[in-house]
Scaffold this active site. Structure first.
Site, PDB file in Angstrom:
ATOM      1  N   GLU A  55      15.846  45.678  12.554  1.00 40.66           N
ATOM      2  CA  GLU A  55      17.095  45.951  11.840  1.00 40.66           C
ATOM      3  C   GLU A  55      17.368  44.919  10.748  1.00 40.66           C
ATOM      4  O   GLU A  55      17.843  45.269   9.663  1.00 40.66           O
ATOM      5  CB  GLU A  55      18.288  45.954  12.812  1.00 40.66           C
ATOM      6  CG  GLU A  55      18.208  46.996  13.897  1.00 40.66           C
ATOM      7  CD  GLU A  55      17.604  46.475  15.198  1.00 40.66           C
ATOM      8  OE1 GLU A  55      18.085  46.887  16.263  1.00 40.66           O
ATOM      9  OE2 GLU A  55      16.663  45.654  15.149  1.00 40.66           O
ATOM     10  N   CYS A  83      20.470  44.784  19.431  1.00 39.06           N
ATOM     11  CA  CYS A  83      20.905  43.612  20.194  1.00 39.06           C
ATOM     12  C   CYS A  83      22.181  43.046  19.549  1.00 39.06           C
ATOM     13  O   CYS A  83      22.601  43.516  18.489  1.00 39.06           O
ATOM     14  CB  CYS A  83      19.799  42.561  20.203  1.00 39.06           C
ATOM     15  SG  CYS A  83      19.584  41.720  18.607  1.00 39.06           S
TER      16      CYS A  83
END
Length: 152
Positions: A55, A83
Site C-alpha cells: 500500500e 495494517c
C-alpha cells in the site's frame, strides 16, 4: 468480470511478483477515474525496510502521478487487509474507498484486529472486504506453507 474483481485481479498479479521474490504476497493498486495511477507489492524483506508494504508503494506512486498527496476520489485495492501503518497512510492520503481480499486477523486495521477507520479521524474511508477472497487467502496460505516446509 465485475470492476472490483478486475482491479483485485491486478493486485493479485502484483502479489504473485512479491511471492516470486520471497516476500509475503501482498499486492495493491490505486484507481482514479477507472485507471490505475499507483501500484505496489511487498518488498520489505528484499529491501530491508519495514515501510515497504504494498500500500505504501502504491500510495507513493499514486501521489507522484496525481501531482498531489491528496488522493481524494481514489479507491485502493489490496489483496490483504491493511495494517495500522497502511490504514494510517490511507487516511492521510484521503483515499475514499478501501477494497481488500483476505482478512488479516493478526495485523488487520479494517476490522481484523481493530478498525482504524471507525476512530475519530477527520477522514473515514468506506471498506469492502472479501473481493476475490479465496484467491487472495489461498496465495498467502500457500506462501506460508512453503516456508514451513523449507524450515522443517
Amino acid at each position: 468480470m465485475e470492476v472490483h474483481e478486475y482491479f483485485m485481479a491486478k493486485a493479485l498479479e502484483l502479489a504473485k511478483k512479491a511471492y516470486q521474490i520471497g516476500e509475503v504476497p501482498v499486492g495493491c493498486v490505486i484507481i482514479r477515474d477507472g485507471k490505475i495511477i499507483g501500484q505496489g507489492y511487498n518488498r520489505r524483506e528484499s529491501q530491508k525496510n519495514a515501510l515497504l508494504h504494498a500500500e505504501i508503494e502504491a500510495i507513493n506512486e499514486a501521489c507522484t502521478n496525481a501531482g498531489s498527496w491528496r488522493l481524494s476520489g481514489c479507491a485502493i485495492y489490496v489483496t490483504l487487509e491493511p495494517c495500522p501503518m497502511c490504514a494510517g497512510a490511507i487516511i492521510n492520503a484521503r483515499i475514499g474507498q478501501v477494497f481488500f481480499g483476505s482478512r488479516d486477523k493478526n495485523f488487520g486495521a479494517c476490522g481484523g484486529v481493530l478498525n482504524l477507520f471507525e476512530e475519530n479521524f477527520h477522514h473515514k474511508p468506506a471498506i469492502i472486504g472479501g473481493i476475490l477472497e479465496t484467491e487472495c487467502t489461498g496465495l498467502i496460505k500457500d506462501f506460508f506453507a512453503n516456508i514451513r516446509k523449507s524450515e522443517g
